[in-house]
Enzyme design. Structure first.
Site, short mmCIF file in Angstrom:
data_model
loop_
_atom_site.label_atom_id
_atom_site.label_comp_id
_atom_site.label_asym_id
_atom_site.label_seq_id
_atom_site.Cartn_x
_atom_site.Cartn_y
_atom_site.Cartn_z
N HIS A 186 0.83 -1.22 0.00
CA HIS A 186 0.00 0.00 0.00
C HIS A 186 0.87 1.27 0.00
CE1 HIS A 186 -3.32 -2.74 1.20
NE2 HIS A 186 -2.37 -3.30 1.96
N SER A 214 14.91 21.49 -16.34
CA SER A 214 13.73 22.28 -16.66
C SER A 214 14.20 23.61 -17.24
CB SER A 214 12.91 22.51 -15.40
OG SER A 214 12.10 23.67 -15.55
N LYS A 236 15.92 21.82 -11.14
CA LYS A 236 15.29 20.55 -11.46
C LYS A 236 16.20 19.56 -12.17
CE LYS A 236 11.09 19.89 -11.79
NZ LYS A 236 10.17 19.04 -11.05
N GLU A 273 10.12 8.05 -16.73
CA GLU A 273 8.80 8.64 -16.99
C GLU A 273 8.32 8.30 -18.40
OE1 GLU A 273 8.01 12.83 -15.45
OE2 GLU A 273 10.18 12.65 -15.29
N GLN A 332 -3.76 -5.23 -43.71
CA GLN A 332 -2.64 -4.32 -43.96
C GLN A 332 -2.43 -3.39 -42.77
OE1 GLN A 332 -1.87 -2.89 -48.05
NE2 GLN A 332 -2.27 -0.85 -47.24
N1 ARG Z 1 0.04 -4.87 -48.57
C1 ARG Z 1 -0.82 -5.99 -48.30
C2 ARG Z 1 -0.87 -6.24 -46.78
O1 ARG Z 1 -0.11 -5.67 -46.11
C3 ARG Z 1 -0.27 -7.21 -48.98
C4 ARG Z 1 -1.30 -8.24 -49.31
C5 ARG Z 1 -2.25 -7.71 -50.31
N2 ARG Z 1 -3.11 -8.69 -50.85
C6 ARG Z 1 -4.15 -8.38 -51.55
N3 ARG Z 1 -4.85 -9.33 -52.03
N4 ARG Z 1 -4.53 -7.14 -51.73
O2 ARG Z 1 -1.69 -6.97 -46.29
#
Ligand code: ARG
Length: 467
Positions: A165, A286, A292, A299, A331
């Site tokens: 605590h 600072s 400081k 941090e 993606q």
């Molecule tokens: N740039 C795409 C990704 O990062 C690669 C795969 C894309 N495939 C597709 N069928 N569009 O996922």
């Protein structure tokens, strides 16, 4: 221009069925090359393995294979030296490299994509990339652990208050406290190792989602790329991002641990505690308050925990409810993943450099341990050894503490007569257990804070790092 030629101008890789150019904004919006180019080495390694396999099963001629390998080597060099021209129109790292290969070696380059898809390609690349980064992360964890062990050894006898605590609870040694950090990191390292072991399967050959009609040899490409085996199911292979989630979860836990260490460093280095000092090179000043010296590194590590936890939530949310198999959503896995890698490596590096340089203010630690009646439990245990039931002993000590609070004195500073008014079982030997050194030395079992135990724990820890 014939219809066919025109469509090729739309996009050489997939423009066949399109009748107009991609909208310029959409092209930029859907491109990933700005961030996925960091996987170029893995993409090239995957292409090498795939090409060798195609040649082995008779789909590529030896001439084509050597043209492809030569072209890929040149591309790797161009990229490493910053001479490669990345193109947003070529969308991602995969198509940039493939298009350049075709520029360099002609038709052989166009044959490389036989029996594969960017879907299995990207799944392979990310695994290769993360596998390697986790090696770096584990090595940095070990470096930090080694630093912790050195300080723990030095501080195996240094007494400080242990807290619950955030109130003084019982005396511990600073070495013991640091060994708690060591244990947290040991589990973190093993989480990354588990993740690596589970993810080390090759998705290559899953192609777009269903596999391919060519007689590919997935065992061969898996071996070439250092995977343990091919993945079992093609749909799962292109849609699975569990390994990325696991990696981010392991990272979030690691950073959560580091945020706790950070918080302690911040508290301990405050003027009110003044248990430790961080060397100037890890602090900043600072611009307005000349006196400081701020503990910026801990941090910032504490702060970066929020960002890594956020990336874990991003990936979980990204994958939630996605139907199989591949979706373009995926993606979006890369930026959180890459930023997690960078952040984790940065935090570990800063800590591994800083922790061995911690300067201890032993007097202040000791005085703080003297202030909070830290040996009250030891007095109760003493009375229990003299046959008083623990609950009664607890009561006796509570009264003694009340006197100490009133008088502003520690239990060890009360006279024998003063102590004896609470129990006639108290004798002159009581002062052995009321001393801080006596208290820590008595916790002499595995996992306890006695300096002897701390040294044994350090020895075991050093051994565990050897393997
Ligand atoms: N740039 C795409 C990704 O990062 C690669 C795969 C894309 N495939 C597709 N069928 N569009 O996922």
């Amino acid at each position: 221009m014939s219809d066919k030629k025109q469509s090729q101008a739309v996009n050489a890789a997939w423009g066949g069925r399109f009748s107009e150019q991609t909208d310029a904004f959409v092209e930029a919006f859907t491109a990933s090359v700005a961030f996925d180019q960091r996987m170029y080495r893995q993409d090239i390694a995957g292409s090498r393995a795939h090409a060798k396999m195609l040649q082995k099963i008779g789909i590529l001629s030896e001439e084509d294979l050597s043209a492809i390998l030569g072209g890929l080597a040149q591309i790797e060099e161009e990229i490493a030296e910053g001479r490669f021209e990345w193109s947003v129109a070529r969308e991602d790292v995969h198509m940039n490299i493939e298009a350049r290969l075709t520029e360099l070696v002609g038709d052989a380059g166009k044959r490389l994509h036989t029996g594969r898809s960017r879907n299995d390609q990207v799944a392979t690349d990310i695994r290769l990339y993360l596998r390697e980064q986790m090696d770096f992360i584990r090595a940095e964890i070990v470096r930090l652990q080694q630093g912790i062990l050195d300080v723990a050894e030095r501080e195996a006898e240094s007494i400080m208050p242990g807290f619950t605590h955030l109130q003084v609870a019982q005396p511990v040694t600073f070495g013991h406290h640091l060994m708690a950090w060591f244990e947290m990191l040991k589990r973190d390292a093993s989480r990354f190792a588990d993740c690596q072991a589970r993810m080390n399967l090759s998705p290559l050959g899953a192609a777009a989602l269903a596999g391919t009609s060519y007689p590919i040899d997935r065992e061969f490409t898996a071996r070439e790329l250092g995977f343990d085996a091919p993945t079992e199911n093609s749909l799962d292979s292109v849609s699975d991002r569990d390994f990325a989630i696991e990696f981010c979860a392991a990272s979030a836990i690691l950073l959560t641990h580091m945020s706790r260490m950070s918080e302690e460093l911040v508290i301990w280095s405050s003027a009110q505690f003044n248990f430790i000092e961080l060397p100037d090179r890890f602090c900043t000043g600072s611009s307005i308050m000349p006196q400081k010296k701020n503990p910026d590194v801990p941090e910032l590590v504490r702060g970066k925990t929020g960002r890594v936890n956020g990336h874990l939530i991003s990936l979980l949310t990204l994958m939630k409810s996605q139907p199989l198999a591949y979706n373009k959503d995926n993606q979006e896995d890369k930026e959180p993943l890459f930023d997690t890698v960078d952040t984790v490596l940065g935090c570990l590096r800063a800590f591994a450099d800083m922790v061995p340089a911690i300067i201890c203010r032993h007097e202040n630690m000791l005085n703080a341990a003297k202030q909070g009646f830290a040996t009250a439990t030891d007095l109760a245990d003493y009375l229990v050894r003299k046959n008083l039931p623990f609950r009664d002993a607890h009561e006796v000590v509570g009264s003694a503490v009340a006197l100490g609070v009133k008088e502003g004195r520690d239990l060890s500073e009360l006279s024998l007569e003063e102590l004896q008014q609470f129990s006639d079982k108290i004798e002159a030997d009581v002062f052995d257990v009321l001393s801080l050194q006596g208290s820590v030395a008595s916790r002499n079992h595995i996992g306890g804070t006695a300096p002897e135990q701390v040294r044994q724990a350090i020895a075991r820890a050093r051994e565990s790092l050897q393997v």
